[in-house]
Design an enzyme around this catalytic site. Sequence first.
Site, PDB file in Angstrom:
ATOM      1  N   GLU A 227       0.848  -1.196   0.000  1.00  0.00           N
ATOM      2  CA  GLU A 227       0.000   0.000   0.000  1.00  0.00           C
ATOM      3  C   GLU A 227       0.881   1.243   0.000  1.00  0.00           C
ATOM      4  O   GLU A 227       1.787   1.367   0.827  1.00  0.00           O
ATOM      5  CB  GLU A 227      -0.888  -0.005   1.252  1.00  0.00           C
ATOM      6  CG  GLU A 227      -1.595   1.309   1.518  1.00  0.00           C
ATOM      7  CD  GLU A 227      -2.128   1.410   2.937  1.00  0.00           C
ATOM      8  OE1 GLU A 227      -2.230   2.556   3.437  1.00  0.00           O
ATOM      9  OE2 GLU A 227      -2.429   0.375   3.558  1.00  0.00           O
TER      10      GLU A 227
ATOM     11  N   GLY B  97       1.102   0.777  14.804  1.00  0.00           N
ATOM     12  CA  GLY B  97       2.015   0.374  15.869  1.00  0.00           C
ATOM     13  C   GLY B  97       2.381  -1.092  15.892  1.00  0.00           C
ATOM     14  O   GLY B  97       2.842  -1.595  16.919  1.00  0.00           O
TER      15      GLY B  97
ATOM     16  N   GLY C 192       3.706  -0.540   8.967  1.00  0.00           N
ATOM     17  CA  GLY C 192       4.218   0.683   8.373  1.00  0.00           C
ATOM     18  C   GLY C 192       5.690   0.904   8.659  1.00  0.00           C
ATOM     19  O   GLY C 192       6.560   0.311   8.022  1.00  0.00           O
TER      20      GLY C 192
ATOM     21  N   LYS D  24     -10.405  -2.402   8.406  1.00  0.00           N
ATOM     22  CA  LYS D  24      -9.110  -2.076   9.007  1.00  0.00           C
ATOM     23  C   LYS D  24      -9.322  -1.510  10.409  1.00  0.00           C
ATOM     24  O   LYS D  24      -9.909  -0.435  10.565  1.00  0.00           O
ATOM     25  CB  LYS D  24      -8.400  -1.072   8.095  1.00  0.00           C
ATOM     26  CG  LYS D  24      -7.210  -0.343   8.680  1.00  0.00           C
ATOM     27  CD  LYS D  24      -6.725   0.683   7.656  1.00  0.00           C
ATOM     28  CE  LYS D  24      -5.861   1.750   8.266  1.00  0.00           C
ATOM     29  NZ  LYS D  24      -5.428   2.746   7.254  1.00  0.00           N
TER      30      LYS D  24
END
Length: 223
Positions: free
Chosen positions: A40, A159, A179, A129
Amino acid sequence: MDLSLWLRKCPIVAILRGIEPEEAESICTILEGTGIVIVEVPLNSPNALSSIAILSRAFGDRMLIGAGTLTNPRQVTEVAAAGGRLIVTPHADTAIVRAAKAANLFAVPGFFNPTEAFSLLEAGADAIKLFPSEVLGIPMLKALQAVLPRNTIVIPVGGIDAEKIAPWMAAGAFGVGVGSSIYKPGDTAVAVKAKAIGIMDAVRAYQSSVQVSKLGCDSRSSA
């Protein structure tokens, strides 16, 4: 291939927030080499649509490439034109979900509470999500399992690092979004590879533990 099949291939959604177009292909090559197949690119990254177009051309036949942080339905058309096939939002916007499904794209909108979750599923979301997952926590996901429709795909995001993968998946997450624990602006290719390997090692360790547990249950059942 539906979204569940992509997640069965690898339950990690690599979120490349802040990536630049000139590094997109090399970073994605590293991710593919470790076994990650879903990527993404958040639209608040520099020239995000260019990165999505580059990745879609280079990897679109074997990886699921898409966009995150969409804030209005018009952006769905832009992502589709760039070759993206996955639409991810940080919030519960049913209009974006419907636009994504009308464009034959996967829709994974964000939600914060059960009301939002059910509205998004009713609108046609392929998955929902749980965001921000570090705020909502694993107890939230466990509680939701009792009320969400069977086979609902929930993907916690926020996180999550290698140590948190097993607890979230054990709680019922079908996949997780990762991420900065896999990429952040300024990371070298060496750093991304090391982080991706760590993430995938955690996934495989969890999957192995589940298999061992299942085998143990099967052997007790046949005893």
